[in-house]
Design an enzyme around this catalytic site. Sequence first.
Site, short mmCIF file in Angstrom:
data_model
loop_
_atom_site.label_atom_id
_atom_site.label_comp_id
_atom_site.label_asym_id
_atom_site.label_seq_id
_atom_site.Cartn_x
_atom_site.Cartn_y
_atom_site.Cartn_z
N GLY A 231 0.84 -1.19 0.00
CA GLY A 231 0.00 0.00 0.00
C GLY A 231 0.87 1.24 0.00
O GLY A 231 2.00 1.21 0.51
N GLN B 182 2.90 10.03 0.98
CA GLN B 182 4.19 9.33 1.10
C GLN B 182 5.11 9.63 -0.08
O GLN B 182 6.30 9.36 -0.01
CB GLN B 182 3.98 7.81 1.23
N CYS C 157 5.65 0.33 7.86
CA CYS C 157 5.30 1.41 6.94
C CYS C 157 6.48 1.69 6.02
O CYS C 157 7.62 1.70 6.47
CB CYS C 157 4.96 2.66 7.76
N LEU C 158 6.18 1.91 4.73
CA LEU C 158 7.26 2.21 3.79
C LEU C 158 7.98 3.51 4.15
O LEU C 158 9.09 3.74 3.69
CB LEU C 158 6.71 2.31 2.36
N HIS D 143 -4.69 1.66 7.44
CA HIS D 143 -3.35 2.26 7.47
C HIS D 143 -3.26 3.42 6.47
O HIS D 143 -2.73 4.49 6.78
CB HIS D 143 -2.32 1.17 7.16
N GLU D 144 -3.81 3.20 5.26
CA GLU D 144 -3.67 4.21 4.20
C GLU D 144 -4.59 5.41 4.44
O GLU D 144 -4.20 6.55 4.20
CB GLU D 144 -3.96 3.58 2.82
N HIS E 104 -2.96 7.67 6.73
CA HIS E 104 -1.96 8.52 6.06
C HIS E 104 -2.62 9.79 5.51
O HIS E 104 -2.07 10.88 5.61
CB HIS E 104 -1.30 7.78 4.89
ZN ZN Z 1 2.49 3.70 5.75
#
Ligand code: ZN
Length: 204
Positions: A50, A55, A109-110, A152-153, A156
């Site tokens: 995701g 991000q 998380c990325l 999660h997204e 963000h």
């Molecule tokens: Zn994340």
Amino acid sequence: MSLRRILRIDNPEDKKILKTNCRPIKLPNRELKQLIADMFETMHDATGVGLAAPQVGLPIRLTVIWIPPVYEKQEDGTEVETAPAEEYVLINPKIVKMSNEEIIRQEGCLSLPGWYGDVPRATWVTVEYQDLNGKMRRIRKADGLLGWAIQHEVDHLNGILFTERIRDLSTLRDLTKEQDAETSAADQVARTTEQSPATDTPKV
Ligand code: ZN
């Protein structure tokens, strides 16, 4: 397509953008198609499942999610794909319903590669969003990996980071570092993903 730089929680300038409450997108928008392609490419390159627009530095309400295919092992030892990969593009998503029940799972998380912590999430959510044409769509009672990724997204897009959802901060650890000593470089690559947990838990 091109790769975009993924912003990091531990970079103060990046964090300002990651903490932004993102603005809604007016549709149709001709530039979105390219951005979405770039986001999928960037997400796959980082082996995540995701990625949200903030991000990659854009404070707008857009996220992409990729659910990997499911394989089942046959008696003869071969693996057969029993469910194909699924791709989701959610524009202006809104969680309209969620379960009272919670599940705690290890989350990463990325924007903070290698770090994982125990995050409580609703076991399922119903989300409304728009597709590229501006049509309203809905995913009902999304659970498992999809339900978790949506939460999660959407966080963000509201400027909320997974680290802020952790109740027991002692669970937040840099697992790449911890496992450095025993694992190969290839394993490390597999581990530094947005949503792949560190150990034997299914890749989420
Ligand atoms: Zn994340």
